[in-house]
Design an enzyme around this catalytic site. Sequence first.
Site, short mmCIF file in Angstrom:
data_model
loop_
_atom_site.label_atom_id
_atom_site.label_comp_id
_atom_site.label_asym_id
_atom_site.label_seq_id
_atom_site.Cartn_x
_atom_site.Cartn_y
_atom_site.Cartn_z
N LYS A 19 0.85 -1.20 0.00
CA LYS A 19 0.00 0.00 0.00
C LYS A 19 0.87 1.23 0.00
CE LYS A 19 -4.45 0.89 0.13
NZ LYS A 19 -5.50 0.05 -0.44
N TYR B 97 -23.48 1.58 -6.67
CA TYR B 97 -24.33 1.55 -7.87
C TYR B 97 -24.24 0.18 -8.56
CZ TYR B 97 -26.12 1.82 -12.50
OH TYR B 97 -26.84 1.51 -13.63
#
Length: 435
Positions: free
Chosen positions: A110, A235
């Site tokens: 990361k 969505y």
Amino acid sequence: MSNPHQNAIKQLEKVSKLLRDSYQDKDRFDDAIKKLKTPQNFFETELEVKMDNGTVRKFTAFRSQHDNARGPYKGGIRFHQDVSAEEVKALSTWMTWKCAVTGIPYGGGKGGIIVNPKELSENELQKLSRAYAKFLSDKIGPWVDIPAPDVNTNGQIMAWMVDELEKSVSLERRASENISATFTGKPIMLGGSQGRDEATGLGGVFILEKLAEKLGHDRKRDVTIAIQGFGNVGYWFAYHADQLGYKVVAVSGSKGGIYVEDGLDPAKTLECKNREGGLDNCLCVDGECHINNGKKITNEELLELDVDILVPSALENVINKDNAHKIKAKAIIEMANGPITPEADEILAENKVLVIPDVLANAGGVTVSYFEWAQNLQGYYWDRDEVVAKLKPLMDSAFEAMWEMLKKHKTTGRMATYMNAVKSVIDAMMLRGRV
Ligand code: NAD
């Protein structure tokens, strides 16, 4: 404030207590757990950027390479004012587990820069992205460490970074490696994968299908779903769930949400949200009903709805000790990263709310990033249907492995998922003779 890396270590210690019995050589097992508490490599630097007004500003940047026993380090780059060394270390640890969950051949990494990107012009943002890629040029590569977008970074930023990396590395490296495969989440024109946009939401819906089957729901239209967040992940989860016949009764954005008892149409709802500038304008306005029979709800009300499945897909820590006992859903699919605090997790477990954890539920994104890398390396590109066809079996088998562990150890979905992931990393470390 709790330290995220200490939380990741505590989680690992909890999992190790359950796994230890299954290993004959306890010393090697303990050694592996000890090693996994610290990233293998951690880099920190100050990046200098010449700002539009001629001054030079310094930005602190990090990259953590947690573990590569299962393959090259993999994980996004976050641009945020709250980024810290401890957060980057924790996120890289969680990436190690997430990659192990679906079995993709990566370890965890990361990166992050302490910056509020909204304060930068596009020119300054490009310079910062390039400075970071240059700093990382001898630390990353398609077989070493493969970054991707995360909070406030996107395909455009990956494009600048690929370009800078190609400029920074030697001709020898450029001739022997496909440098563009170092970054995933690129625009399609620069080697991005078809299907990446919808991958996280769709992967979550494959998990939903498995969950509904295990919970014995045979009529999909009877399964009610509430989704917090209606961005990329929320969505696409809503869209694919609706397409398969599930009843999405509520969605929300930052300003609040809507509830439609008979189920809403996600595509029309998005169209209305974009047209009207928010979900709260998508009810009856001036006598014209955009979404029939709906009512406005707050984000808090959405979380507490009496639905079968709750899908937090927005922010961290939204289910915490203050509201966990009010959750009425029978199961939660964590599509956001870290939406449930550790205290809330315990309350939900006591109340028999089944939680499918983020490292499993939202692993569709990193899995399609892996497909992007594989396509870049072979220089041969798949269509969207091929990507989806390859994603489904990986999500399905990750769910089945979690379910088997959950039944065997009578534990939570989170623990079962972590046990499988940590076990696979430790087995790889042992095979390599690292412990
Ligand atoms: P996004 O920015 O596209 O969408 C975020 C949504 O959250 C928006 O609809 C926004 O309106 C809503 N939101 C913001 N504040 C809110 C609030 N206070 N209450 C309710 N809703 C609020 O982001 P995304 O890519 O959909 O990511 C959502 C989550 O999923 C994040 O936790 C992210 O780390 C995680 N995730 C994303 C991916 C991916 O592929 N995009 C992969 C893995 C995990």
